[in-house]
Design a protein around this motif. Structure first.
Motif, PDB file in Angstrom:
ATOM      1  N   ASN A  82       6.383  -5.446  12.674  1.00 39.89           N
ATOM      2  CA  ASN A  82       4.996  -6.048  13.402  1.00 39.89           C
ATOM      3  C   ASN A  82       3.834  -4.997  12.740  1.00 39.89           C
ATOM      4  O   ASN A  82       4.094  -4.050  12.080  1.00 39.89           O
ATOM      5  CB  ASN A  82       5.019  -5.713  14.844  1.00 39.89           C
ATOM      6  CG  ASN A  82       5.328  -4.301  15.380  1.00 39.89           C
ATOM      7  OD1 ASN A  82       4.529  -3.498  14.726  1.00 39.89           O
ATOM      8  ND2 ASN A  82       5.987  -4.176  16.331  1.00 39.89           N
ATOM      9  N   ALA A  83       2.678  -5.570  13.266  1.00 37.51           N
ATOM     10  CA  ALA A  83       1.501  -5.094  12.301  1.00 37.51           C
ATOM     11  C   ALA A  83       1.108  -3.576  13.027  1.00 37.51           C
ATOM     12  O   ALA A  83       0.669  -2.732  12.188  1.00 37.51           O
ATOM     13  CB  ALA A  83       0.054  -5.823  12.922  1.00 37.51           C
ATOM     14  N   GLN A  84       1.557  -3.186  14.153  1.00 34.95           N
ATOM     15  CA  GLN A  84       1.493  -1.892  14.688  1.00 34.95           C
ATOM     16  C   GLN A  84       2.154  -0.808  13.738  1.00 34.95           C
ATOM     17  O   GLN A  84       1.636   0.179  13.175  1.00 34.95           O
ATOM     18  CB  GLN A  84       1.860  -1.451  15.988  1.00 34.95           C
ATOM     19  CG  GLN A  84       1.386  -0.328  16.702  1.00 34.95           C
ATOM     20  CD  GLN A  84      -0.132   0.079  16.407  1.00 34.95           C
ATOM     21  OE1 GLN A  84      -0.998  -0.541  16.405  1.00 34.95           O
ATOM     22  NE2 GLN A  84      -0.265   1.228  16.533  1.00 34.95           N
ATOM     23  N   ASP A 102       0.707  -1.293   0.065  1.00 34.35           N
ATOM     24  CA  ASP A 102       0.102  -0.094  -0.022  1.00 34.35           C
ATOM     25  C   ASP A 102       0.834   1.213   0.007  1.00 34.35           C
ATOM     26  O   ASP A 102       1.731   1.475   0.847  1.00 34.35           O
ATOM     27  CB  ASP A 102      -0.895  -0.042   1.143  1.00 34.35           C
ATOM     28  CG  ASP A 102      -2.060  -0.902   1.425  1.00 34.35           C
ATOM     29  OD1 ASP A 102      -2.649  -1.035   0.083  1.00 34.35           O
ATOM     30  OD2 ASP A 102      -2.284  -1.522   2.275  1.00 34.35           O
ATOM     31  N   TYR A 103       0.707   2.010  -0.695  1.00 39.52           N
ATOM     32  CA  TYR A 103       1.227   3.450  -1.071  1.00 39.52           C
ATOM     33  C   TYR A 103       0.449   4.263  -1.822  1.00 39.52           C
ATOM     34  O   TYR A 103      -0.464   3.940  -2.426  1.00 39.52           O
ATOM     35  CB  TYR A 103       2.774   3.217  -1.557  1.00 39.52           C
ATOM     36  CG  TYR A 103       2.914   2.780  -2.671  1.00 39.52           C
ATOM     37  CD1 TYR A 103       2.797   1.371  -3.251  1.00 39.52           C
ATOM     38  CD2 TYR A 103       2.923   3.498  -3.983  1.00 39.52           C
ATOM     39  CE1 TYR A 103       2.899   1.003  -4.454  1.00 39.52           C
ATOM     40  CE2 TYR A 103       3.004   3.079  -5.320  1.00 39.52           C
ATOM     41  CZ  TYR A 103       2.986   1.603  -5.568  1.00 39.52           C
ATOM     42  OH  TYR A 103       2.959   1.375  -6.636  1.00 39.52           O
ATOM     43  N   GLU A 104       0.831   5.518  -1.933  1.00 38.29           N
ATOM     44  CA  GLU A 104       0.043   6.282  -2.713  1.00 38.29           C
ATOM     45  C   GLU A 104       1.240   7.414  -3.788  1.00 38.29           C
ATOM     46  O   GLU A 104       2.351   7.578  -3.207  1.00 38.29           O
ATOM     47  CB  GLU A 104      -0.556   7.465  -2.041  1.00 38.29           C
ATOM     48  CG  GLU A 104      -1.760   8.001  -2.652  1.00 38.29           C
ATOM     49  CD  GLU A 104      -3.054   7.213  -3.287  1.00 38.29           C
ATOM     50  OE1 GLU A 104      -3.075   6.925  -4.618  1.00 38.29           O
ATOM     51  OE2 GLU A 104      -3.692   6.530  -2.487  1.00 38.29           O
ATOM     52  N   VAL A 105       0.830   7.382  -4.811  1.00 36.96           N
ATOM     53  CA  VAL A 105       1.582   8.520  -5.693  1.00 36.96           C
ATOM     54  C   VAL A 105       0.767   9.486  -6.179  1.00 36.96           C
ATOM     55  O   VAL A 105      -0.288   9.830  -6.022  1.00 36.96           O
ATOM     56  CB  VAL A 105       2.298   7.580  -6.948  1.00 36.96           C
ATOM     57  CG1 VAL A 105       3.027   6.322  -6.382  1.00 36.96           C
ATOM     58  CG2 VAL A 105       0.948   7.141  -7.945  1.00 36.96           C
ATOM     59  N   TYR A 127      -0.526   3.756   6.514  1.00 40.02           N
ATOM     60  CA  TYR A 127      -1.506   4.712   6.783  1.00 40.02           C
ATOM     61  C   TYR A 127      -1.008   5.988   6.149  1.00 40.02           C
ATOM     62  O   TYR A 127      -1.517   7.004   5.686  1.00 40.02           O
ATOM     63  CB  TYR A 127      -2.287   4.696   8.039  1.00 40.02           C
ATOM     64  CG  TYR A 127      -3.380   3.821   7.851  1.00 40.02           C
ATOM     65  CD1 TYR A 127      -4.807   4.130   7.387  1.00 40.02           C
ATOM     66  CD2 TYR A 127      -3.373   2.433   8.311  1.00 40.02           C
ATOM     67  CE1 TYR A 127      -5.852   3.347   7.261  1.00 40.02           C
ATOM     68  CE2 TYR A 127      -4.664   1.699   8.261  1.00 40.02           C
ATOM     69  CZ  TYR A 127      -5.824   2.268   7.788  1.00 40.02           C
ATOM     70  OH  TYR A 127      -6.964   1.332   7.544  1.00 40.02           O
ATOM     71  N   ARG A 128      -0.085   6.529   6.793  1.00 36.05           N
ATOM     72  CA  ARG A 128       0.697   7.710   6.608  1.00 36.05           C
ATOM     73  C   ARG A 128       1.098   7.764   5.208  1.00 36.05           C
ATOM     74  O   ARG A 128       0.915   8.995   4.502  1.00 36.05           O
ATOM     75  CB  ARG A 128       1.854   8.151   7.704  1.00 36.05           C
ATOM     76  CG  ARG A 128       2.150   9.524   7.507  1.00 36.05           C
ATOM     77  CD  ARG A 128       3.217   9.972   8.486  1.00 36.05           C
ATOM     78  NE  ARG A 128       4.508   9.268   8.316  1.00 36.05           N
ATOM     79  CZ  ARG A 128       5.315   9.386   7.430  1.00 36.05           C
ATOM     80  NH1 ARG A 128       5.267  10.307   6.585  1.00 36.05           N
ATOM     81  NH2 ARG A 128       6.572   8.618   7.196  1.00 36.05           N
ATOM     82  N   VAL A 177      -0.833  11.690   0.704  1.00 41.18           N
ATOM     83  CA  VAL A 177      -1.401  12.266  -0.366  1.00 41.18           C
ATOM     84  C   VAL A 177      -2.887  12.497  -0.673  1.00 41.18           C
ATOM     85  O   VAL A 177      -3.488  13.535  -0.973  1.00 41.18           O
ATOM     86  CB  VAL A 177      -1.051  11.172  -1.416  1.00 41.18           C
ATOM     87  CG1 VAL A 177      -1.866  11.345  -2.990  1.00 41.18           C
ATOM     88  CG2 VAL A 177       0.464  11.165  -1.885  1.00 41.18           C
ATOM     89  N   GLU A 178      -3.511  11.298  -0.036  1.00 33.13           N
ATOM     90  CA  GLU A 178      -4.947  11.340   0.173  1.00 33.13           C
ATOM     91  C   GLU A 178      -5.664  12.616   0.838  1.00 33.13           C
ATOM     92  O   GLU A 178      -6.622  13.317   0.443  1.00 33.13           O
ATOM     93  CB  GLU A 178      -5.902  10.347   1.028  1.00 33.13           C
ATOM     94  CG  GLU A 178      -5.957   9.242   0.130  1.00 33.13           C
ATOM     95  CD  GLU A 178      -6.625   7.933   0.671  1.00 33.13           C
ATOM     96  OE1 GLU A 178      -6.720   8.070   2.034  1.00 33.13           O
ATOM     97  OE2 GLU A 178      -7.044   6.907   0.107  1.00 33.13           O
ATOM     98  N   LYS A 179      -5.061  12.986   1.923  1.00 38.89           N
ATOM     99  CA  LYS A 179      -5.525  14.179   2.920  1.00 38.89           C
ATOM    100  C   LYS A 179      -4.981  15.577   2.217  1.00 38.89           C
ATOM    101  O   LYS A 179      -5.720  16.575   2.582  1.00 38.89           O
ATOM    102  CB  LYS A 179      -5.081  14.060   4.328  1.00 38.89           C
ATOM    103  CG  LYS A 179      -5.657  12.959   5.083  1.00 38.89           C
ATOM    104  CD  LYS A 179      -5.748  12.957   6.549  1.00 38.89           C
ATOM    105  CE  LYS A 179      -6.681  11.937   7.027  1.00 38.89           C
ATOM    106  NZ  LYS A 179      -6.563  11.623   8.550  1.00 38.89           N
TER     107      LYS A 179
END
Lengths: 392, 84, 288
Positions: free
Chosen positions: A255-257, A147-150, A264-265, A270-272
């Motif tokens: 780890n998952a955290q 997961d990532y955003e460009v 998410y960041r 990019v999303e926010k």
């Protein structure tokens, strides 16, 4: 928080004047104007002219071009240059961009500000080396694993190949993401007028280097806009970066955290910030029955079809995406609520952008795909037929 | 013996960080004078770690610290101060 | 001074991200040993630590970058040299060292290795050769000698392996040496020479992987392996690199030493000289 520091272009890289050149050469000039001083590339049609010109120009400007042994090498070599303090790009097409995918993920993960120019050709595989396509639009968004955003921009003209690649470099610096400059063979090889302004008219974003001392600096601690401040090798920070999932110190944490916090960041930065990144051009959308939504060379071909439709009395609006990713969802939703249909011509047959429109409008209006396998552009008549059908 | 001691200008010193040790015993094996031995005790991860058992034998060559893959031991040569 | 305090005197300490210790390497693994040599070599060279950048790929040795408190880059599998190329060319004042393993540098990364050597890029490549992809559990690498048992060659290796000093030398490296993890003083000295060398310098260090390679091949412990290096290594400085291959699992002799130490213009020197000559005053010299 580091403010965005704008400056003007270094005149050394700016070929001010009126030119007649192709989109590939214009993209190279735009990159130089944006402050790009490093390019790594590998020959591949139809993009090679960008680095050919760069290799001729950069010795006169100050910087480095290196022809690497393959695209895999090019796509990480430029990141080394970025972490040493330069603005950098690589340029490729077709199979080349497929080979680069792992390092697009690396750039997303290390938050390396850099530009990937993709002069799209027909695929899959070797496909159509010398002919256009727009079939990498989803690849540039999802191509690397995870997961990532460009951010992706798409020019329609030679002038835009110059202008928008400067924006691509600026966006890369502001958000610390790999930015795709999604050209296509037609724009790349089309020759037309290019006006390069005076250097002091060209806005350039400086890298967001930290002002914190090394003992206070955390390489991946984000500012409120979710983007961390950067440092470069040799500045005494003795920092670590890794393609492993990492914490704010840049240390691997498996780890998952940590994964949740990091990905998410990477996506949200990019999303926010998307409202600040969206960029599109509209005309006669407000009272339209049908809106043609397109990008790159297809948006330009659509102009003729729109003109023909308007002559027939159909109320056609036009929306052209300059920034394709992130996608201007709220605006498209809003348009969908007012029109009968959105027509999406593009040079791929699976609706790489049309599908996104369909997802967003959720059936509020019809979405009419105008697919094309590539190899040439649409015949405006095909788009006109779709508009007529959509207007019914 | 007592006279020889007095003539020594340097002495070897070895420090150990037991919690870093993984018990490979390379330091013990390659110590040229046999100054270190493995302890009977365990660290918190369950490894035996080296001890500086025979300081008199140590020449402070530092090989233990060169070999240690875990950065858990360091040997060096210390000047013996006047009156020491 | 407490016992642990004393450890801080170790020259390697200021190179370490001590908050990350203990590291992931197994008991007896040779990688940490080479890091001790590296720290001492850098200090001897007097390279300011702020000017030193370390680049690793993926794998056990690929973790070196993560433990060194330098500007350190843990990149992708096989591509450390390509990243280092950009780092070095963009800021030639940095001393760029690539530290990675055999599978990483000459397996998946082989193409970048030969081209960096060919270009005579001014970087130092330290390759820890443990004859296996240890991080993934012990698959065959291009350096694994004949008959080696690996998880993907359960009946033994039958393909030919790389002779790394010869590979580096034939591609254009200006400094080529091979030592083992037993030869700590020589490794340190070789690192000093490599760091001081202008151009592509390469050191192969053969090192024990007790958990995977040694165990699977029933070669004993790390100590047994180091003793084997001690007893079977033959120092032949200047040896013809064609003759230094390690073609079987337990050869009678492992030829070690400094094989190549020659002068040749490095990439940037060649670039500046050539472009300066062709373009004259118009050329903007880079990194000088």
């Amino acid at each position: 928080m580091a403010e965005i520091k704008y400056t003007t272009a270094d005149p050394k890289g700016v070929l001010t004047g009126i030119h007649y050149m192709d989109g590939n050469h214009a993209a190279c000039e735009g990159a130089l104007a944006a402050g790009c001083r490093f390019a790594a590339g590998y020959p591949i049609t139809p993009s090679t002219e960008v680095v050919e010109r760069f290799s001729a120009r950069i010795p006169l400007v100050g910087g480095v071009f290196i022809q690497m042994e393959d695209e895999i090498a090019s796509s990480i070599c430029l990141q080394g240059a970025v972490w040493a303090g330069l603005k950098a790009m690589t340029v490729t097409s077709g199979p080349g961009i497929s080979l680069m995918q792992e390092h697009i993920g690396l750039a997303a993960c290390l938050e390396t500000p850099c530009v990937f120019v993709n002069v799209q050709r027909g695929g899959p595989s070797t496909g159509l080396p010398t002919l256009p396509g727009q079939a990498d639009m989803q690849q540039c968004r999802w191509g690397s694993h995870g997961d990532y955003e460009v951010i992706a921009l798409s020019p329609s003209t030679v002038q835009e190949s110059f202008d928008f690649i400067i924006d691509a470099f600026n966006l890369a610096e502001i958000y610390r993401v790999p930015v795709f400059f999604m050209m296509d063979e037609c724009v790349g090889h089309m020759t037309e007028k290019l006006v390069i302004p005076e250097a002091d008219k060209i806005k350039v974003v400086e890298r967001r280097y930290t002002s914190k001392p090394p003992e206070e600096y955390l390489p991946f601690k984000p500012d409120p806009d979710l983007v961390p401040e950067m440092v470069k090798a040799g500045d005494g920070y003795r920092f670590h970066v890794t393609g492993l999932t990492h914490d704010e110190r840049g240390y691997p944490v498996i780890n998952a955290q940590a994964q949740k916090e990091m990905v998410y960041r990477l996506v949200e930065k990019v999303e926010k910030n998307a409202p600040k990144i969206w960029r599109y051009e509209e005309d006669e959308v407000e009272d339209a029955d049908v809106v043609v939504l397109s990008y790159g060379i297809s948006a330009r071909v659509a102009l003729k079809a729109i003109e023909m439709a308007r002559e027939k009395g159909i109320r056609v609006g036009r929306m052209r995406l300059i920034v394709v990713w992130p996608f201007p969802e709220p605006r498209v939703k809003e348009i969908a609520s007012k029109v009968k249909a959105i027509v999406v011509p593009e040079l791929n047959i699976r609706g790489q952008v049309a599908r996104e429109v369909e997802r967003i409008v959720e059936g509020t209006c019809r979405v009419v795909r105008v697919p094309h396998a590539g190899g040439t552009v649409h015949d405006p008549q095909e788009i006109l037929d779709a508009i007529m059908e959509a207007a019914k | 013996m007592a006279t020889a001691e007095k003539k020594k200008k340097f002495r070897g010193v070895v420090y150990v960080a037991p919690e870093r040790c993984k018990g490979c015993a390379i330091c013990v094996e390659f110590c040229p004078t046999g100054a270190i031995t493995m302890s009977d005790r365990f660290n918190s991860k369950g490894y035996h770690y080296p001890e500086f058992t025979y300081p008199d034998k140590c020449t402070g060559c530092g090989l233990c610290g060169m070999y240690c893959p875990d950065f858990a031991i360091y040997g060096f040569r210390e000047k013996i101060g006047e009156g020491a | 001074m407490s016992v642990v305090e004393g450890i801080k005197e170790n020259p390697v300490e200021e190179f370490l991200r001590t908050d990350r210790l203990p590291h992931v390497w197994c008991s007896g693994c040779g990688i940490g040993t080479t890091v001790n040599c590296f720290a001492r070599a850098v200090k001897e060279c007097g390279i300011p630590l702020n000017d030193l950048a370390i680049v690793s790929g993926i794998g056990c040795t690929g973790r070196v970058a993560g433990y060194l408190r330098l500007d350190s880059f843990h990149t992708t599998h096989g591509r450390a040299i390509a990243f280092a190329t950009g780092l070095h060319l963009a800021n030639p004042e940095l001393k760029v060292v690539v530290y990675s393993g055999d599978g990483d540098l000459v397996g998946i990364g082989g193409n970048h290795f030969i081209h960096a050597a060919r270009r005579n890029l001014d970087i130092t490549v330290i390759l820890i050769n443990n004859f296996t992809y240890a991080m993934t559990g012990g698959q065959v690498t291009p350096t694994a000698p004949l008959d080696s048992i690996e998880t993907t060659t359960p009946y033994g290796v039958f393909e030919q392996n790389f002779n790394l000093p010869h590979l580096a030398a034939s591609c254009g490296a200006v400094y080529v040496a091979r030592w083992t993890a037993y030869h700590v003083m020589q490794v340190k000295k070789a690192m000093v020479e490599a760091l001081n060398k202008k151009g592509f310098s390469f050191i192969e260090i053969i090192a024990p992987c007790p958990t995977i390679y040694l165990r699977r091949n029933r070669l004993g412990s790390a100590i047994d392996e180091l003793k084997y290096y001690k007893e079977h290594s033959v120092i032949q400085h200047g040896a013809d690199t064609r003759d230094v291959g390690i073609d079987i699992r337990r050869p009678e002799k492992i030829i070690v030493g400094k094989f190549v130490d020659i002068e040749k213009p490095d990439y940037l020197t060649a670039m500046n000289e050539h472009l300066g000559e062709v373009l004259g005053d118009k050329y903007v010299r880079w990194g000088e």
